[in-house]
Design a protein around this motif. Structure first.
Motif, PDB file in Angstrom:
ATOM      1  N   PRO A 259     -23.679 -12.354 -45.412  1.00  0.00           N
ATOM      2  CA  PRO A 259     -24.423 -13.609 -45.646  1.00  0.00           C
ATOM      3  C   PRO A 259     -25.858 -13.480 -45.135  1.00  0.00           C
ATOM      4  O   PRO A 259     -26.114 -12.849 -44.113  1.00  0.00           O
ATOM      5  CB  PRO A 259     -23.633 -14.646 -44.841  1.00  0.00           C
ATOM      6  CG  PRO A 259     -22.288 -14.033 -44.618  1.00  0.00           C
ATOM      7  CD  PRO A 259     -22.512 -12.562 -44.533  1.00  0.00           C
ATOM      8  N   ILE A 260     -26.769 -14.104 -45.841  1.00  0.00           N
ATOM      9  CA  ILE A 260     -28.183 -13.983 -45.478  1.00  0.00           C
ATOM     10  C   ILE A 260     -28.465 -14.601 -44.117  1.00  0.00           C
ATOM     11  O   ILE A 260     -29.296 -14.112 -43.354  1.00  0.00           O
ATOM     12  CB  ILE A 260     -29.075 -14.623 -46.572  1.00  0.00           C
ATOM     13  CG1 ILE A 260     -30.550 -14.322 -46.256  1.00  0.00           C
ATOM     14  CG2 ILE A 260     -28.823 -16.122 -46.696  1.00  0.00           C
ATOM     15  CD1 ILE A 260     -31.488 -14.697 -47.383  1.00  0.00           C
ATOM     16  N   LYS A 261     -27.758 -15.674 -43.748  1.00  0.00           N
ATOM     17  CA  LYS A 261     -27.975 -16.310 -42.444  1.00  0.00           C
ATOM     18  C   LYS A 261     -27.623 -15.345 -41.319  1.00  0.00           C
ATOM     19  O   LYS A 261     -28.349 -15.233 -40.318  1.00  0.00           O
ATOM     20  CB  LYS A 261     -27.130 -17.578 -42.341  1.00  0.00           C
ATOM     21  CG  LYS A 261     -27.379 -18.374 -41.067  1.00  0.00           C
ATOM     22  CD  LYS A 261     -26.596 -19.684 -41.061  1.00  0.00           C
ATOM     23  CE  LYS A 261     -26.873 -20.477 -39.789  1.00  0.00           C
ATOM     24  NZ  LYS A 261     -26.102 -21.754 -39.758  1.00  0.00           N
ATOM     25  N   GLU A 262     -26.528 -14.620 -41.489  1.00  0.00           N
ATOM     26  CA  GLU A 262     -26.135 -13.630 -40.474  1.00  0.00           C
ATOM     27  C   GLU A 262     -27.150 -12.491 -40.426  1.00  0.00           C
ATOM     28  O   GLU A 262     -27.469 -11.971 -39.343  1.00  0.00           O
ATOM     29  CB  GLU A 262     -24.745 -13.096 -40.788  1.00  0.00           C
ATOM     30  CG  GLU A 262     -24.214 -12.130 -39.742  1.00  0.00           C
ATOM     31  CD  GLU A 262     -22.807 -11.639 -40.049  1.00  0.00           C
ATOM     32  OE1 GLU A 262     -22.352 -10.687 -39.377  1.00  0.00           O
ATOM     33  OE2 GLU A 262     -22.168 -12.201 -40.972  1.00  0.00           O
ATOM     34  N   ALA A 263     -27.674 -12.108 -41.573  1.00  0.00           N
ATOM     35  CA  ALA A 263     -28.675 -11.039 -41.621  1.00  0.00           C
ATOM     36  C   ALA A 263     -29.938 -11.439 -40.862  1.00  0.00           C
ATOM     37  O   ALA A 263     -30.525 -10.626 -40.138  1.00  0.00           O
ATOM     38  CB  ALA A 263     -29.010 -10.704 -43.071  1.00  0.00           C
ATOM     39  N   LEU A 264     -30.366 -12.667 -41.008  1.00  0.00           N
ATOM     40  CA  LEU A 264     -31.568 -13.133 -40.310  1.00  0.00           C
ATOM     41  C   LEU A 264     -31.381 -13.084 -38.796  1.00  0.00           C
ATOM     42  O   LEU A 264     -32.302 -12.705 -38.060  1.00  0.00           O
ATOM     43  CB  LEU A 264     -31.901 -14.559 -40.757  1.00  0.00           C
ATOM     44  CG  LEU A 264     -32.321 -14.727 -42.226  1.00  0.00           C
ATOM     45  CD1 LEU A 264     -32.433 -16.205 -42.580  1.00  0.00           C
ATOM     46  CD2 LEU A 264     -33.642 -14.019 -42.499  1.00  0.00           C
ATOM     47  N   ASN A 265     -30.198 -13.454 -38.338  1.00  0.00           N
ATOM     48  CA  ASN A 265     -29.925 -13.416 -36.890  1.00  0.00           C
ATOM     49  C   ASN A 265     -29.840 -11.981 -36.375  1.00  0.00           C
ATOM     50  O   ASN A 265     -30.322 -11.670 -35.278  1.00  0.00           O
ATOM     51  CB  ASN A 265     -28.624 -14.161 -36.591  1.00  0.00           C
ATOM     52  CG  ASN A 265     -28.742 -15.659 -36.851  1.00  0.00           C
ATOM     53  OD1 ASN A 265     -29.814 -16.230 -36.732  1.00  0.00           O
ATOM     54  ND2 ASN A 265     -27.640 -16.297 -37.212  1.00  0.00           N
ATOM     55  N   LEU A 266     -29.217 -11.096 -37.166  1.00  0.00           N
ATOM     56  CA  LEU A 266     -29.086  -9.692 -36.749  1.00  0.00           C
ATOM     57  C   LEU A 266     -30.453  -9.027 -36.639  1.00  0.00           C
ATOM     58  O   LEU A 266     -30.675  -8.199 -35.743  1.00  0.00           O
ATOM     59  CB  LEU A 266     -28.207  -8.934 -37.744  1.00  0.00           C
ATOM     60  CG  LEU A 266     -26.711  -9.231 -37.703  1.00  0.00           C
ATOM     61  CD1 LEU A 266     -26.002  -8.599 -38.894  1.00  0.00           C
ATOM     62  CD2 LEU A 266     -26.104  -8.708 -36.399  1.00  0.00           C
TER      63      LEU A 266
END
Length: 476
Positions: A259-266
Motif C-alpha cells: 500500500p502506498i501509505k505504508e510505503a510513505l512511512n517506510l
C-alpha cells in the motif's frame, strides 16, 4: 498448378532454413562482437551470487566496511578506556667518534641510559558532557558510514536483478527481430520465384525485397545491442570479455502489493538520503550544545594515573612509580580552561561561533523536511507509473496474442492472393512492435519497482521478493 505451387513452397521453406543458418554464421564472422566463447547459460540467482562474490566495486566496499569497523573500535577505545602504553626512552649513546675536535663537551657517553615504563595518561572523569557529545557525533558519523556501505551493497544487488532482466529483455527482443526476418525472408524468396514465372508484379517483388532488407537491418542492430549488453554483464560479473549469456529465467510479472501509505512511512524511516540528513541534524544539535558549554567556565575533572618506570644509567638502575615529579599520590584534579574573544574570529564572547552552530542545525531541519517532501512526491509518481504499466501490460499481452494470430491469417491470404502485400507489411511491423512493446513494458514495470524499493530503503517489498521473479522456461 496447385501441386506445383505446393512443391515450390516446400522448397522455399527448406531454403529459408538454410538461409537463416547461413545468415547467423555470416553475422558471427563479420560482427565486431565475434568471440570463441561458448554461450553461457545463467540464471537470476547465479547472477546475484556471482556479482556479490566477484564484482570489483563490491570488494572495495567490503574493505571499506572493515576499515570503518576499525575506526569505530578506535573511537570507542579512545573515549572509554584510559590510555595505557609501554614507553622506552634512551639518551643519546655514543657508538664511535668519527673525528676529534678541539673541544669535547659532548653530552653523549658509551654507557646506555634511559627508562622503560608503563605510562598512564591523564584520564578525564567528568567534562560536563562536552567530550561525550563529541564522542556521540564521531560514533554516529562512523555508524552511518557503515550503514551506507550496507545500503550500497543492497542497491548493487537490486541493480544485478535489474541487469539480468535487461539482458533477458534484449535477448527476447532479438528473437522477435529474428522471427520478423524469417517471415519477411520467406515472402521475399517466394516472390523472387514468382516474379520469374510472372505470377506477381515487379512492384510486389520489390516491395517484399525492401521489407526483407528492413527486417535484416533491424535484426543486425538487435545483434549489436545484444552483444553490448553481454559485454556490460561481463564488467558487472568480472568475467572474461567476449562472454555471451543465455538467460535461463523468464521475467514473471507481479503486480505491486505494498500500500502506498505504508510505503510513505517506510521511506521516512529507511531512505538513505533521509538517514544521512538525520545524522547530520543530530550531529549539528550536539555541536550547538558543545558550543554553549564551551562558553561557560565549567571545570574539567581529571585523574592522573602516573607512570611506573625502570630507570637505568651508569650501570645502575631503579624502579619507581610517580604521578608527577617527586609525587606518587593519585589525585582527582579540577581545572578551568576557558577564553572569550572580544574581537576577531567567533565574534565577541563567541556569539558568532555559537550562532553559526544554531544556524547549521536549523539548516539541516529544513533539508530534512525538503528531502521527505521530495521522496514522498517521487513515491507517489512511481506508484502512478507502476499502476499504469500494470494496466498497459494486460492490454499489450492480449494485443500481442491477437496480432500473432492475425499475422498468420494474412500470410496465408497473401499466399493465396486474397490480401495485398501492404497488408502483410503493415501487420508484420505491428507484430514486431506489439511484441517489443510488451517486453519493454514488463521490464519498465520491474525497473520502477526496483527504483521504488531503493527509494524506500528496502531490499524487497514486504511479502514480495525480487529474487523470485525469475520463472523457469518451459522446454517444449
Amino acid at each position: 498448378m496447385l501441386f506445383r505451387f505446393i512443391i515450390i513452397t516446400l522448397l522455399l521453406i527448406s531454403q529459408l532454413k538454410a538461409f537463416e543458418s547461413g545468415l547467423i554464421q555470416d553475422f558471427a564472422k563479420t560482427s565486431p562482437f565475434r568471440h570463441k566463447v561458448r554461450p553461457k547459460k545463467i540464471s537470476l540467482n547465479e547472477i546475484i551470487e556471482q556479482g556479490l562474490r566477484e564484482n570489483f566495486d563490491q570488494h572495495v566496499r567490503e574493505f571499506s566496511t572493515a576499515t570503518v569497523q576499525i575506526d569505530i573500535q578506535d573511537t570507542k577505545s579512545e573515549f572509554w578506556v584510559p590510555k595505557l602504553k609501554l614507553e622506552l626512552i634512551t639518551a643519546p649513546q655514543k657508538i664511535a667518534t668519527l673525528r676529534k675536535g678541539s673541544k669535547n663537551t659532548s653530552p653523549t657517553t658509551k654507557e646506555p641510559s634511559g627508562s622503560f615504563g608503563l605510562k598512564f595518561e591523564d584520564y578525564t572523569v567528568f567534562n560536563w558532557g562536552k567530550d561525550f557529545l563529541q564522542y556521540k557525533n564521531d560514533i554516529a558519523s562512523l555508524e552511518r558510514e557503515k550503514d551506507s556501505l550496507k545500503e550500497q551493497k543492497r542497491e548493487f544487488k537490486l541493480d544485478l536483478i535489474k541487469s539480468y532482466f535487461k539482458l533477458y529483455t534484449i535477448k527476447e527482443i532479438q528473437k522477435i527481430y529474428r522471427a520478423q526476418l524469417q517471415k519477411a525472408s520467406f515472402v521475399y524468396r517466394l516472390n523472387r520465384e514468382k516474379v520469374v514465372l510472372k505470377k506477381i508484379s515487379k512492384q510486389d517483388y520489390y516491395q517484399s525485397r525492401s521489407e526483407y532488407f528492413r527486417a535484416q537491418t533491424e535484426y543486425y542492430e538487435s545483434q549489436k545491442s545484444s552483444g553490448s549488453m553481454d559485454e556490460e554483464m561481463t564488467r558487472i560479473l568480472s568475467e572474461r570479455a567476449g562472454t555471451r549469456y543465455i538467460p535461463e529465467d523468464l521475467l514473471d510479472f507481479k503486480e505491486i502489493s505494498l500500500p502506498i501509505k505504508e510505503a510513505l512511512n517506510l521511506a521516512v524511516k529507511n531512505n538513505p538520503e533521509i538517514l544521512d540528513i538525520k545524522t547530520n541534524l543530530n550531529n549539528a544539535k550536539r555541536d550547538y550544545e558543545i558550543k554553549l558549554k564551551e562558553n561557560l567556565p565549567l571545570p574539567k575533572i581529571t585523574v592522573g594515573l602516573g607512570t611506573w618506570a625502570h630507570h637505568f644509567q651508569n650501570g645502575q638502575s631503579s624502579t619507581q612509580y610517580e604521578t608527577s615529579s617527586g609525587n606518587s599520590n593519585i589525585e582527582l584534579v579540577a581545572t578551568i580552561n576557558a577564553s572569550w574573544p572580544l574581537t576577531g574570529s567567533g565574534g565577541i564572547l563567541n556569539t558568532r561561533s555559537t550562532r553559526r552552530s544554531l544556524i547549521q542545525s536549523k539548516k539541516f531541519e529544513k533539508s530534512l523536511d525538503g528531502k521527505i517532501h521530495t521522496v514522498q512526491s517521487l513515491i507517489r509518481d512511481y506508484y502512478q507509473r507502476i499502476l499504469n504499466f500494470e494496466d498497459q501490460i494486460k492490454f499489450l499481452n492480449e494485443r500481442s496474442k491477437n496480432i500473432e494470430k492475425t499475422l498468420d491469417i494474412i500470410i496465408d491470404n497473401y499466399l493465396l492472393k486474397k490480401a495485398a502485400f501492404t497488408a502483410f507489411s503493415s501487420i508484420l511491423i505491428e507484430f514486431k512492435n506489439a511484441k517489443i512493446d510488451y517486453l519493454n513494458a514488463l521490464y519498465n514495470h520491474l525497473e520502477l519497482k526496483i527504483e521504488l524499493s531503493k527509494l524506500l530503503g528496502l531490499e524487497n517489498f514486504p511479502g514480495e521478493s525480487f529474487e523470485n521473479l525469475g520463472k523457469k522456461r518451459i522446454i517444449q
